[in-house]
Design an enzyme around this catalytic site. Structure first.
Site, short mmCIF file in Angstrom:
data_model
loop_
_atom_site.label_atom_id
_atom_site.label_comp_id
_atom_site.label_asym_id
_atom_site.label_seq_id
_atom_site.Cartn_x
_atom_site.Cartn_y
_atom_site.Cartn_z
N LYS A 133 36.74 9.56 -11.78
CA LYS A 133 35.41 9.35 -12.36
C LYS A 133 35.52 8.52 -13.61
O LYS A 133 36.37 8.81 -14.46
CB LYS A 133 34.77 10.69 -12.69
N ASN A 170 52.58 5.80 -12.28
CA ASN A 170 52.53 6.79 -11.21
C ASN A 170 52.05 8.12 -11.79
O ASN A 170 52.62 8.63 -12.75
CB ASN A 170 53.93 6.97 -10.59
N GLY A 213 -9.24 4.51 2.41
CA GLY A 213 -8.90 3.62 3.51
C GLY A 213 -8.11 2.40 3.05
O GLY A 213 -8.03 2.10 1.86
N THR A 214 -7.53 1.72 4.04
CA THR A 214 -6.61 0.61 3.71
C THR A 214 -7.33 -0.59 3.09
O THR A 214 -6.76 -1.28 2.24
CB THR A 214 -5.82 0.19 4.96
N ARG A 234 2.10 14.89 6.44
CA ARG A 234 3.07 15.40 7.43
C ARG A 234 4.51 15.43 6.92
O ARG A 234 5.39 15.99 7.57
CB ARG A 234 2.96 14.59 8.72
N ALA A 236 -0.46 4.53 -1.52
CA ALA A 236 -1.27 5.57 -2.16
C ALA A 236 -1.37 6.84 -1.32
O ALA A 236 -1.73 7.89 -1.84
CB ALA A 236 -2.66 5.04 -2.47
N LEU A 248 0.84 -1.20 0.00
CA LEU A 248 0.00 0.00 0.00
C LEU A 248 0.87 1.25 0.00
O LEU A 248 1.69 1.45 0.91
CB LEU A 248 -0.93 0.01 1.22
#
Ligand code: UD1
Ligand code: CA
Length: 451
Positions: free
Chosen positions: A334, A360, A80-81, A15, A10, A8
């Site tokens: 990199k 080196n 709701g769940t 918050r 969704a 779940l």
């Protein structure tokens, strides 16, 4: 028995105060959802269905990248769940086996816990995962037990004082035969404090049918639900603590464990030493007996046995260090292969390059890999000696056993065994320094007199 995982994801996560869907916020540099998928993978599910709603397009894209076998279904309104799980019903119409429901914002379930749930399913029709909370005021659903039978789950909002005093809480995880679960969900109503279809109601509905429902207990830390940025930070800390402890167990020395930041997929081999304040981004593997010295930052790279890196080194994606390579302070690597025993010890940038064995690279060497539009490669052979402060203007090749003179700007290939000098020739003028000093001092004295 086959297992279908229903995750779940969704919810809005109000918050979190974010534009990003909650389940895509990262823990140890992987979205929360990746952790949930990884936790669920321990069950070797035949099917995985993610229920998305808020930011569904972003969630869909993330799932496609994380697990190409997972399906994403849409829950347009978050009712709701139970309603959320019901969204997976069409996808699982033909499925024979168990559904295990997992929350995308509860990513730390251990495989052992899932095993315990599956084992309990062997003896009961429905299994709920619970935990004893250390926080009596926590707003979790409460599990009302009768012996080892779970009678019902009551949401905190709907619970009486007496029920709120129960310490045994609902984690949200549930295991049940798919057909049974979907037929129970069809009976769930929304007559409650939130006006939502609660998945938790299926426990009581199952009991009413004479089915046996039980609860398995796990540690509260495993069911840590993330609802705010503070929870997210705490979850990351929990992950870090676990990952560091695992590395210590595997025989890795962490000189100051609490200062080493790990990614979800960091791998470090036995007898390697990690000094304080090292950060691992995603995709790093370090073989055994390597040393990563203080204040280094690594991501998307591979460090072979016995290599040393840092202090203050940066390994970026595509950095491949062979055995016994030395990368020293203030060096950035990199997209470059550094072959066995090669050394890049001070203040260098090596990008888009191949560096041969035992070569080196002198202090201050730069591969000038970018012309402002395109990237170009630098290829350096074996046992070469690149003098300090050499600029290697790519594309360029330096042969085996070749040298470049200090301060050279190398724009043309250097053949094997050759010495390249590419800088202005030095000329000495006898006595000129003294004459110059006298002249300058005279000018200064004249100026001061004038003031
Ligand atoms: C839920 C449980 C509660 C449990 C707690 C554990 C219910 C009714 N309550 O409460 O018993 O103690 O989790 O953390 O199940 N979601 C959807 N669609 C929806 C609603 C929710 O996908 O319509 C998802 C959320 O994104 C989240 C999960 O389901 O991942 C749980 O939802 P949330 O609203 O956080 O439930 P809680 O109130 O925490
Ligand atoms: Ca929640």
């Amino acid at each position: 028995m086959d297992i279908a995982l229903v995750i779940l994801a969704a919810g809005k996560g109000t918050r979190m105060n974010s534009d990003l869907p909650k389940v895509l916020h990262p823990i140890a540099q992987a979205p929360m959802l990746a952790h949930a998928l990884q936790a669920g993978a321990a069950l070797e599910p035949a099917r995985t269905v993610v229920v998305a709603g808020h930011g569904a397009d972003l969630v869909r894209a993330a799932v496609a990248e994380l697990d190409e076998t997972a399906e994403v279904v849409l829950q347009e309104e978050q009712n709701g769940t139970a309603h959320a799980v019901d969204m997976a019903r069409p996808a699982l119409e033909e499925f024979e086996g168990d559904v295990v429901v997992l929350f995308g914002d509860t990513p730390f379930i251990r495989p052992e816990t899932l095993d315990a749930m599956v084992a309990a399913r062997g003896r009961h029709d429905m299994v709920i995962l619970g935990f004893d909370t250390a926080h009596p005021d926590a707003r979790y659903g409460r599990l009302v037990m009768q012996g080892d039978r779970l009678a019902r789950i009551v949401e905190y909002k709907d619970a009486s004082e007496e029920e709120r005093a129960i310490r045994f809480c609902n984690s949200g995880l549930l295991a049940c035969d798919a057909k049974t679960l979907f037929s129970l969900i069809a009976e769930v109503g929304n007559d409650n404090a939130a006006g939502e279809y609660y998945l938790t109601e299926v426990a009581e509905l199952a009991n009413a049918r004479g089915l046996s429902v039980t609860a398995v207990k796990c540690d509260e830390a495993e069911t840590l639900g993330i609802n705010s940025r503070a929870d997210l930070a705490e979850a990351d800390a929990v992950f870090q603590a676990r990952a560091r402890a695992e590395l210590l167990d595997l025989g890795v020395t962490l000189m100051a464990p609490e200062t080493v930041y790990l990614a979800f997929d960091t791998y470090i081999g036995r007898d390697s030493v990690i000094e304080p304040n090292v950060v691992f981004g995603p995709g790093v593997t370090v073989e055994s007996e390597a040393t990563i010295r203080a204040f280094s930052h690594l991501e998307g790279c591979h460090v072979s046995r016995g290599a040393t890196v840092g202090p203050f080194a940066r390994l970026r994606p595509g950095a491949e260090l062979a055995e016994h390579v030395h990368i020293g302070n203030f060096v950035e690597i990199k997209n470059a292969q550094i072959a066995e025993g090669a050394k890049v010890n001070h203040l260098s940038y090596i990008g888009d390059a191949d560096v041969g064995a035992k070569t080196n690279i002198g202090a201050g060497t730069i591969t000038c890999n970018y012309d402002g539009v395109m990237k170009h490669r630098t290829v350096i052979g074996e046992r070469a000696f690149i003098g300090s402060n050499t600029m290697l203007v790519a594309p360029v090749t330096v042969g085996n056993d070749a040298m470049t003179a200090t301060g050279s700007v190398i724009t043309k290939d250097v053949p094997a065994e050759a010495m390249a000098v590419a800088r202005a020739r030095q000329e000495n003028k006898p006595g000129l320094a003294v004459k110059l000093f006298e002249k300058l001092k005279a000018i200064k004295a004249n100026k001061e007199k004038g003031q």
